[in-house]
Structure formats: C-alpha cells, structure tokens
Scaffold this active site. Sequence first.
Site, short mmCIF file in Angstrom:
data_model
loop_
_atom_site.label_atom_id
_atom_site.label_comp_id
_atom_site.label_asym_id
_atom_site.label_seq_id
_atom_site.Cartn_x
_atom_site.Cartn_y
_atom_site.Cartn_z
N SER A 164 49.10 74.60 6.66
CA SER A 164 49.97 75.56 5.84
C SER A 164 49.47 75.79 4.42
CB SER A 164 51.39 75.09 5.89
OG SER A 164 52.38 75.93 5.55
N ARG A 234 66.42 75.91 2.87
CA ARG A 234 65.77 75.15 3.82
C ARG A 234 66.02 75.68 5.06
NH1 ARG A 234 61.45 72.37 4.52
NH2 ARG A 234 61.41 70.66 6.11
N ASP A 329 52.76 80.66 16.13
CA ASP A 329 53.03 80.50 14.57
C ASP A 329 53.28 82.03 14.13
OD1 ASP A 329 53.25 80.09 11.77
OD2 ASP A 329 51.43 79.16 11.71
N HIS A 362 55.09 77.39 13.59
CA HIS A 362 54.43 76.84 12.51
C HIS A 362 54.08 75.24 12.37
CE1 HIS A 362 52.50 77.24 8.70
NE2 HIS A 362 53.51 76.71 8.00
#
Lengths: 407, 196
Positions: A164, A234, A329, A362
């Site tokens: 990432s 989050r 992803d 992901h």
Amino acid sequence: MSQQNSDVLPHAAAGSVGLIEPQVHHFDTPLELECGRTLPTYDLVYETYGTLNSDASNAVLICHALSGHHHAAGYHRPDDKRPGWWDTCIGPGKVIDTDRFFVVSLNNLGGCHGSTGPASLNPETGQPWGPDFPMMTVKDWVNSQARLADVLGIQRWAAVIGGSMGGMQALQWSIDYPERLSHAVVIAAAPKLSAQNIAFNEVARQSILTDPNFHGGRYYLHDTYPRQGLILARMVGHITYLSDDAMRMKFGRDLRAGRFHFGFDVEFQVESYLRHQGEVFSRNFDANTYLLMTKALDYFDPAREFDHSLEQALAKPSCNFLVMSFTSDWRFAPERSREIVNGLVHAGRNVSYAEIDTPKGHDAFLLDIPEYTKLFGAYMHRVANEVENSANETENRTEHGEAGNHA
Amino acid sequence: MRDDLQLISDWIPRNATLLDLGCGDGTLLAHLKAHKQTAGYGLEINQDNLAACFEKGVNVLEQDLDGGLGNFQDHRFDYVVMTQALQAVLRPDQILNEMVRVGREAIITFPNFGHWKVRAYLGLKGRMPVSSALPYEWYNTPNIHLCTVQDFETHCRKHGIRILERQVINRNHRTSMLSKWWPNLFGEIAIYRVTV
C-alpha cells in the site's frame, strides 16, 4: 505434549523473531522537506530483526502503510497478545527470512509511535507541534529513511519492501536513490491516488477536522482528542480495506441479537465490527498523524516531476522490481499495479508481476495467503541467493588475490 | 532444455530483446539471458511457473494472452516467442497479429495436427487423437484451436504475414528427410519465424 506446546509463549515459538526492543536515533542535521520547510532535528524509532552481514549487503527495509509503524514483527513483551503487523511475513524461515536478511522497520516521520510527529514537542515553543508540524510527503520519508540507512552503515538495500503506502515508498526509493537498492517490492500500491481514493481520504479528514474536540489540531492542550472523528475516519477507511466478498463472508447480514430492533443502535454484525475497529484505532492513533498520512498519500505522484510521464520517472531506477496485487482489492486495484508494471516495461526495467487471486481485498497484503506467500517467498529466496552468492564471490576474489600475491 | 527451445535459441542473436508468451518455468528466457545476454519478459498465468521464474531471476508478468498485448508498444521487442501455446488461445489469429505488431519478428511453435499419426488415429480409430504431442482427452484439452502446417501457412499468406524460416521436427525433436519433403504429414512440431 500438546499441553506443553500451548504453554510455549508466542515470542518463543519457531518462526518468531522473539522479543524486540525498539531503538531510537536522534538526528541533528536539519531535513529539508518537499513543502519548503525544514525539520531542524528529529527522532526516528525503528526495530531490526536478523543480523547484518560483514559487507552490509543483506539489509532489507520495510516501509509501513497508512496506520503502520516500526513494530513489524515479534513481540515487545512476553504477554503481548499480538505480534508486529507483518509477523506473517517476517521471521526465521518466513518470506522475509531473518536467518538470511537483516530487516529494518521504522516509524515514518509525522507518525505517532515514537518518531517525531505532530504530538511531539516543538523545540521552538515547548508545546506539541499539532497542526504546525510540517506536511510530509513520500519523498521526505524516503530521504529520512536514507539517513537512517547511513546511520546503520547500509550503503545499499538488498530490497526495499512495502504494501500500500509502503509500496509507494519502495517505488519512490527506486527513483530517488537508484544506486542504493537492488530490489523494490511494491505490493498493493498505485502510481498515484485516483479521485475516488482522494475522496475517501477527504471524508476521513473531514470527520476529524469537524469533530468539536479537534480544536484546530491543538487538542493536546485541551487534554482531549477527536475520538469520534478518528472512529469515523477509520470506519470509512476500513470499508475500503475489505472487499464486498470479504464482508459478505465475514458478516453477511448477520444480526447481533438475531432480530430487528427498529432503531439506530448496533444491529448488524458489520456495524458492530466497524465500530469496534474504529474504537480501538482511536485509542492508539493520533488524529494529526492520520491527517498528515492521508495527505502524503494524496500528494504521491512521482510522474508529476517528469512531465506526468511515469515511464520517464521510471527511467532512473536500475533495481529489479516485484509488483504484486490482489484481485479483490478495489482501493488499489490490480489495474493500478499494472500501470506501474507497464511504466516499468516501457522504461525497459527488470520487473516481475503477480496478481494474487483472493477475496480478501486490500488488506490481503498483510495476510498469510498460500499463493501470495509462495510467490513472494520465491522472489525473496532469489534476493537472498543473490546476496549470498555475491558475498561468496567477493570472498573468492579476495582469496585468489592473496594467492596471486604470494606467487 | 527441450530441443525445440534449443532450436529457437539458435535463431536469436546476442543482446536481442524478447517477449515470451506462455513462458512456462522460464527455461528459455533464463538460457538466453545467460548465453546471449538477452533482455525481456515472459508472460505466464500458472502460479507454479511464476514462482519458478521468480526463483530463476527471469522477468515474468502475470498476464493472460487472451487479453491481448495492448500494454506493449509497437516493435517494443526484437522477438516475440510463443512455444506450444497458439493452439490454446481463444483467438490465434489475433494473437498472431499482436505478436508481429509488438515484435520485429515472431517465433511460433505448435503441434501439427496434420501429422500422419494424428490423421490415422482419427481416420482409423474414429476417435479424437491422443499422442505424446497432444496428451489430452477431448473433454479436458487446453488445445482448443489445433491447426496443421498447411492451415498455418495459408493463414499467414492470407494475412500478409511473411514466413522467414520453418523447421519441422518429430517427436524426438529431430528433422528427417520425410518431414523436410512432406512437413504437413511427417512433422509433429512446427517452428516458424515470421514477420510482416
């Protein structure tokens, strides 16, 4: 026997790097930043696993993702419930084999786990930096990591590895310090964020910025923090880390109490999960750091300096690349990794690419997925072999040289 | 190394750039890299093969040939190689066009469905041929577009693809007088070097 086995503390188990003591290095040389400002002094907190060989050629740098930190493997205390965030990959006999590599993992500048960041004291004011902390970019991080490499006596990394945002740092390394790495491993990354990626980051930032406890980023002085904003940030982020399939498999439409309550309390399991993830995160992460890290992601675009040509940006690197992506992803989809691969192919660079078939989304880059482990492991095996073969060659040359002198 | 791979590597000059479609475990690429200092990439979808290429230090990209080669520029490579995969792709005609677009030359090998044993198998037994070159049953074969030496050459002629070189070999990867005179009858594996 099985009783005894379960008594073995996880840090003492085979495959674990064991108990790890983080280290801090204080840097007194000012760091010039991409935003035009300078960080006069700063600390970097880091961990190392494995042993650096005599010619310092077996070092591997781990770059962390958005909410990551230096604690990538092993345990800090014997009673820690969970190991470092990439313990699945790092350890003796694992993909990044600490019997062969010397692994360095740090907390990036602007972080909130020990490296200098918004929650650190500004030496000029004696107060926490807060919103005055300079904006960081991936380039700045790479520069600071290069200084850490100098401190550790590492001229050239055998590999710089990241998933990432960490993958973006590996890519930036290859462009900015082409002579200082042999391999770049870029996992579940993108050459730049899409409008949709930036949009999600902006929602996360707005939820923090509009929290009444944010106090313009000076919440430290008010003895509070934007808890609700962080939770929301989050939660929305976490949705993008999972795939539709992963969520369906994990939660489906399961209800916590088995029936509808016709209200707005937690009813579906997925709601409960997201709130829990948000809660835990809000307790352990600094809001200003979150703002800064998402912004660094948004700014990342190495092609920008090269007339928006990724191919030109990638003309500089001389290292070998491994690029990997995950089919489900959608945050940084396989197409985004293929953009990197195509740029590298057009530039004539050495690159290999694998697309791992998984429903895990992901977050798959953090998980032990057999296919992923096998391919990543095969590549790292080659990297380790190269390191060891070239070390042997150097040794042989030296021996031959001495023999020649004697003759 | 397989003899057909040896034949191909004899055709490829030093320092050439190449793309190997369906590169398997990377044997050909590794051999050429070591002996002819070539540079290039393999395309592969099998995970075990990908892992083998990773170990060998051969550049390999996970890419399905049926998706085309749109990500490669015109004449990006000196050679585009495809061994024993033409018969397994969805559209052999399209991949051929892509090969001669991306490469200055293309090298192709395929099992010749015109070989006398294949003809005899179908003609006498009345069943879909199974042989060492074609080891699958009709229901599980990946070979969905089998062709003969004549089919291939007719196709090339029709579509402006020039044949620069041809080798026809038998099961033991040898050329014989028979296969030289009657390639469509006595060749088991056909190897072509073509361009536009």
